[in-house]
Motif scaffolding. Sequence first.
Motif, PDB file in Angstrom:
ATOM      1  N   UNK A  34      17.031  -6.372   7.007  1.00 56.68           N
ATOM      2  CA  UNK A  34      16.569  -7.120   5.842  1.00 56.68           C
ATOM      3  C   UNK A  34      17.201  -8.504   5.920  1.00 56.68           C
ATOM      4  N   UNK A  35      16.427  -9.479   6.298  1.00 53.16           N
ATOM      5  CA  UNK A  35      16.951 -10.818   6.543  1.00 53.16           C
ATOM      6  C   UNK A  35      16.486 -11.813   5.487  1.00 53.16           C
ATOM      7  N   UNK A  36      16.189 -11.328   4.294  1.00 49.62           N
ATOM      8  CA  UNK A  36      15.758 -12.235   3.234  1.00 49.62           C
ATOM      9  C   UNK A  36      16.865 -13.219   2.873  1.00 49.62           C
ATOM     10  N   UNK A  51       0.821  -1.201   0.000  1.00 53.91           N
ATOM     11  CA  UNK A  51       0.000   0.000   0.000  1.00 53.91           C
ATOM     12  C   UNK A  51       0.863   1.262   0.000  1.00 53.91           C
ATOM     13  N   UNK A  52       1.982   1.210   0.703  1.00 54.10           N
ATOM     14  CA  UNK A  52       2.893   2.352   0.706  1.00 54.10           C
ATOM     15  C   UNK A  52       3.459   2.600  -0.689  1.00 54.10           C
ATOM     16  N   UNK A  53       3.853   1.509  -1.347  1.00 50.97           N
ATOM     17  CA  UNK A  53       4.396   1.631  -2.703  1.00 50.97           C
ATOM     18  C   UNK A  53       3.332   2.153  -3.655  1.00 50.97           C
ATOM     19  N   UNK A  54       2.103   1.663  -3.491  1.00 45.82           N
ATOM     20  CA  UNK A  54       1.017   2.125  -4.345  1.00 45.82           C
ATOM     21  C   UNK A  54       0.751   3.613  -4.156  1.00 45.82           C
ATOM     22  N   UNK A  55       1.055   4.116  -2.953  1.00 45.16           N
ATOM     23  CA  UNK A  55       0.837   5.531  -2.668  1.00 45.16           C
ATOM     24  C   UNK A  55       1.991   6.403  -3.160  1.00 45.16           C
ATOM     25  N   UNK A  56       3.086   5.770  -3.602  1.00 39.26           N
ATOM     26  CA  UNK A  56       4.173   6.567  -4.160  1.00 39.26           C
ATOM     27  C   UNK A  56       5.541   6.353  -3.563  1.00 39.26           C
ATOM     28  N   UNK A  57       5.656   5.593  -2.466  1.00 41.01           N
ATOM     29  CA  UNK A  57       6.975   5.320  -1.910  1.00 41.01           C
ATOM     30  C   UNK A  57       7.772   4.452  -2.889  1.00 41.01           C
ATOM     31  N   UNK A  58       9.013   4.792  -3.098  1.00 39.36           N
ATOM     32  CA  UNK A  58       9.830   4.007  -4.028  1.00 39.36           C
ATOM     33  C   UNK A  58      10.091   2.623  -3.431  1.00 39.36           C
ATOM     34  N   UNK A  59       9.948   1.607  -4.251  1.00 45.71           N
ATOM     35  CA  UNK A  59      10.084   0.218  -3.802  1.00 45.71           C
ATOM     36  C   UNK A  59      11.561  -0.176  -3.775  1.00 45.71           C
ATOM     37  N   UNK A  60      12.195   0.019  -2.643  1.00 50.14           N
ATOM     38  CA  UNK A  60      13.606  -0.335  -2.500  1.00 50.14           C
ATOM     39  C   UNK A  60      13.794  -1.770  -2.031  1.00 50.14           C
ATOM     40  N   UNK A  67      25.853  -4.788  -2.857  1.00 47.74           N
ATOM     41  CA  UNK A  67      25.821  -5.451  -1.554  1.00 47.74           C
ATOM     42  C   UNK A  67      26.829  -4.834  -0.587  1.00 47.74           C
ATOM     43  N   UNK A  68      28.079  -4.751  -1.017  1.00 48.67           N
ATOM     44  CA  UNK A  68      29.111  -4.226  -0.126  1.00 48.67           C
ATOM     45  C   UNK A  68      28.876  -2.783   0.267  1.00 48.67           C
ATOM     46  N   UNK A  69      28.439  -1.963  -0.676  1.00 49.83           N
ATOM     47  CA  UNK A  69      28.215  -0.557  -0.369  1.00 49.83           C
ATOM     48  C   UNK A  69      26.981  -0.360   0.503  1.00 49.83           C
ATOM     49  N   UNK A  70      25.991  -1.232   0.366  1.00 51.12           N
ATOM     50  CA  UNK A  70      24.832  -1.169   1.248  1.00 51.12           C
ATOM     51  C   UNK A  70      25.230  -1.476   2.681  1.00 51.12           C
ATOM     52  N   UNK A  71      26.053  -2.503   2.863  1.00 49.49           N
ATOM     53  CA  UNK A  71      26.507  -2.871   4.212  1.00 49.49           C
ATOM     54  C   UNK A  71      27.349  -1.757   4.827  1.00 49.49           C
ATOM     55  N   UNK A  72      28.175  -1.112   4.009  1.00 51.15           N
ATOM     56  CA  UNK A  72      29.054  -0.055   4.516  1.00 51.15           C
ATOM     57  C   UNK A  72      28.303   1.236   4.794  1.00 51.15           C
ATOM     58  N   UNK A  73      27.085   1.328   4.349  1.00 52.77           N
ATOM     59  CA  UNK A  73      26.325   2.578   4.399  1.00 52.77           C
ATOM     60  C   UNK A  73      26.264   3.215   5.785  1.00 52.77           C
ATOM     61  N   UNK A  74      25.943   2.632   6.900  1.00 57.01           N
ATOM     62  CA  UNK A  74      25.411   1.276   7.085  1.00 57.01           C
ATOM     63  C   UNK A  74      23.889   1.275   6.915  1.00 57.01           C
ATOM     64  N   UNK A  75      23.278   0.094   6.768  1.00 57.22           N
ATOM     65  CA  UNK A  75      21.821   0.052   6.624  1.00 57.22           C
ATOM     66  C   UNK A  75      21.127   0.615   7.862  1.00 57.22           C
ATOM     67  N   UNK A  76      20.051   1.340   7.656  1.00 60.72           N
ATOM     68  CA  UNK A  76      19.260   1.841   8.790  1.00 60.72           C
ATOM     69  C   UNK A  76      17.974   1.033   8.911  1.00 60.72           C
ATOM     70  N   UNK A  77      18.032  -0.208   8.402  1.00 60.44           N
ATOM     71  CA  UNK A  77      16.880  -1.096   8.393  1.00 60.44           C
ATOM     72  C   UNK A  77      17.378  -2.518   8.553  1.00 60.44           C
TER      73      UNK A  77
END
Length: 373
Positions: free
Chosen positions: A198-200, A143-152, A186-196
């Motif tokens: 994601x355990x997929x 629903x958030x994506x449908x409202x306009x949030x970018x699907x990251x 992947x590496x740059x996301x981990x170094x960011x560091x993630x503020x979320x």
Amino acid sequence: MSHLINFPALILVSCALVVSVGAAEDPKFSKAKFTGAPSCSSTSCHGGGTGRNEAIIYEKRDRHAVAYGILGKGTSIRISETLGIVGDPAKAAQCNVCHAPMQAVPLDHLVQKADRGVGCEACHGPAEPWIRFHTRPDVNYQQMVAAGMRDLNDLYGRANTCIACHLNVDDAILKAGHPELFFELDGQTIAQPPHYRDERLSLGPRSWLTGQAAALREISWKLAAKREDRLVGRWKALVWLLRKTEPGKGGLPEGENFAAMQAAADKLAHTAAKATWTKDEIVKLLRGYVSIGGDFRDPKGVAPELRRRAEVLVPAIHRLWRALKKEGGFDPATFDSALGVANLLAGEQDDFEPAKFATALEQLEVAFERTVK
């Protein structure tokens, strides 16, 4: 000498497309407004305690938060002077398109003064359509994506959101002294560091392969428009690397048809974003990568081209190895040590020695077989 996995942090996520097109790149959101980072960071929202501390992580640890500030310092000043920029480089479009993308947003698309740096909406899209309800417990992600949030959550979309500023730099800016950029999702996301969280399952390998395919697509696009020797070397290295993966074996065309490769790499990125990896598949590809020392001993090999291969190979090994280590059941110390040596050698620029790197890979292969039985 520069270390390969310490990717340059000067240019950070987002791009002109992020702010010039509405949320989720859907025309119906083209007039959506940006509400600004302060609208996200209250203690009752993303600036609270555990579980609601995304804004705190961003502000204190994320390089995106300081992307704007470095424009007026050191190397940035020298680059701007070489480019002939008069005045504050932070106000120059060549710089703020990536370092401060909100500066390019028309005033009638802003609820309040534009963020400095790369704020929340540079990645997530203009928040006006969804900010008031997206934290409600009865609202789901779709629903958030449908409202306009970018699907990251979609790794293909995530790669496309990040890659323009993490890979593409105009030649004039490079010649002025800007570091060459490398994109590895992947590496740059981990170094960011993630503020979320994601355990997929198998997220690391999926992110890595999606990002590398997207990088090949972007470089192919540039080469289709204009052949550049500097990019051809990087292009060949990525083709070499990705052809060793299962989906890349038969999916990438032969020869230097850059337009055809652009389309094929985009298809590969789509496929990779949806694929799952088993432990056996990670082991198989990792074993393949650590056992190709002979490629660097080929008497026909040219050192600059082989260096480009090493640049993409070592991060690939890093990302697959990190995913495998999560499985546990073995002592990774020996392999970690051998990988560190290969990383240092791959980071050499003019001093890169293929024979030494080949030896390091062969030692890495021995360490791998001792570690992963």
